[in-house]
Write an enzyme that holds these catalytic residues in place. Structure first.
Site, mmCIF file in Angstrom:
data_model
loop_
_atom_site.group_PDB
_atom_site.id
_atom_site.type_symbol
_atom_site.label_atom_id
_atom_site.label_comp_id
_atom_site.label_asym_id
_atom_site.label_seq_id
_atom_site.Cartn_x
_atom_site.Cartn_y
_atom_site.Cartn_z
ATOM 1 N N ASP A 174 -8.817 -4.103 6.341
ATOM 2 C CA ASP A 174 -7.946 -5.249 6.081
ATOM 3 C C ASP A 174 -8.204 -6.419 7.012
ATOM 4 O O ASP A 174 -8.884 -6.287 8.025
ATOM 5 C CB ASP A 174 -6.488 -4.827 6.304
ATOM 6 C CG ASP A 174 -5.930 -4.101 5.110
ATOM 7 O OD1 ASP A 174 -6.466 -4.284 4.008
ATOM 8 O OD2 ASP A 174 -4.942 -3.371 5.295
ATOM 9 N N LYS A 196 -6.100 -9.105 2.477
ATOM 10 C CA LYS A 196 -5.274 -10.019 1.685
ATOM 11 C C LYS A 196 -4.685 -11.060 2.614
ATOM 12 O O LYS A 196 -4.420 -10.807 3.770
ATOM 13 C CB LYS A 196 -4.126 -9.261 1.012
ATOM 14 C CG LYS A 196 -4.570 -8.469 -0.175
ATOM 15 C CD LYS A 196 -3.519 -7.481 -0.598
ATOM 16 C CE LYS A 196 -3.607 -6.245 0.271
ATOM 17 N NZ LYS A 196 -2.662 -5.200 -0.078
ATOM 18 N N MET A 198 5.862 -10.402 9.233
ATOM 19 C CA MET A 198 5.601 -11.323 8.114
ATOM 20 C C MET A 198 6.683 -12.388 7.989
ATOM 21 O O MET A 198 7.023 -12.802 6.879
ATOM 22 C CB MET A 198 5.504 -10.525 6.791
ATOM 23 C CG MET A 198 4.404 -9.482 6.790
ATOM 24 S SD MET A 198 4.328 -8.531 5.256
ATOM 25 C CE MET A 198 5.692 -7.406 5.490
#
Ligand code: SAH
Length: 245
Positions: A34, A56, A165
């Protein structure tokens, strides 16, 4: 048929990898990794290991989750040791659970190798204890990602909040927390790129984040609570700046 390892890469510093993760990475045939995985960790892999970036970024998915699932499945049918390397711990907001279920449903053997989650590693790295006798007897790890519904009021029982996040929505999150009863004077720290050379800390208060949010760049962990005051880093930073001015 091969086996898939869902491996936690830790928050960034390669030395925070577990011995088990290191051993499995060093004998992997394929590694799917990732965006948040420190590239230095890939140096532990065999020279001829296939390394595939499947990271991503918000609004820019380089590979949809379904595609990653299918790739893992296909590789497991061809190679002996397939590693799915994920930042932090594979089961903390990493969609590791979905990958696990997808593979298990197709009869693939899967082993999860826990990693140090950034939720815990980032605050520890700047001397902020998430629990501290007399100050914090609980902490909650929450997603600040848009679209993930969070019951901020329900979290009022947790002394310390760790938000992942949440950089983009930091102002809204701070407002939600104040309106659900948190003190605007509560200290807040954002820890950017924790345990890497580019780590940066931004100290603030809930009220300031709600009304005049400081600049913060993702990825960052946001910590809200009295324990933030315990970090000696804050005073060190201030006095260092004072010396320079
Ligand atoms: N599984 C990961 C979390 C994935 S969600 C873990 O356990 O750490 C992605 C979020 O993790 C980012 O938006 C950020 O909030 C946090 N994050 C991951 N690595 C980080 C790092 N090195 N420094 C700061 N935040 C990090």
């Amino acid at each position: 048929m091969g086996k898939v390892y869902l491996v936690g890469a830790g928050p960034g510093d390669p030395e925070l990898l577990t011995l088990k993760a290191h051993r499995i990475i060093s004998r992997a045939d394929v590694i799917l990794y990732d965006a948040l995985v420190n590239r230095e960790i890939l140096n532990f892999a065999k020279e001829d290991a296939v390394k595939i970036y499947v990271g991503k970024r918000i609004g820019r998915h380089s590979l949809p989750q379904e595609e990653i699932n299918r790739l893992l499945h296909r590789f497991a049918l061809t190679y002996d040791t397939v590693v799915r390397l994920k930042g932090g711990d594979p089961f903390v907001f990493g969609r590791g659970g979905e990958e696990y279920l997808y593979l298990r449903e197709r009869g693939i053997e899967v082993e999860v190798v826990p990693g140090i989650t950034s939720a815990v590693g980032a605050p520890s790295s700047i001397n902020v204890p998430l629990t501290h006798r007399g100050t914090s007897s609980s902490f909650a790890v929450v997603s600040g990602h848009p679209g993930m519904e969070v019951d901020w009021k329900g979290l009022s029982q947790a002394d310390t909040l760790v938000i992942l996040m949440g950089v983009k929505r930091r102002r809204e999150i701070a407002k939600e927390l104040i309106s659900s009863g948190r003190d605007p004077d509560l200290p807040v720290v954002f820890i950017e790129k924790a345990t890497t050379e580019d780590q940066r800390e931004v100290f603030s208060t809930l009220g300031e984040v709600a009304h005049n949010p400081p600049e913060v760049n993702p990825p960052a962990v946001m910590v809200v609570g009295r324990v933030v005051e315990l970090s000696d880093l804050k005073s060190v930073k201030v006095s260092r700046e004072d010396l320079l001015s």
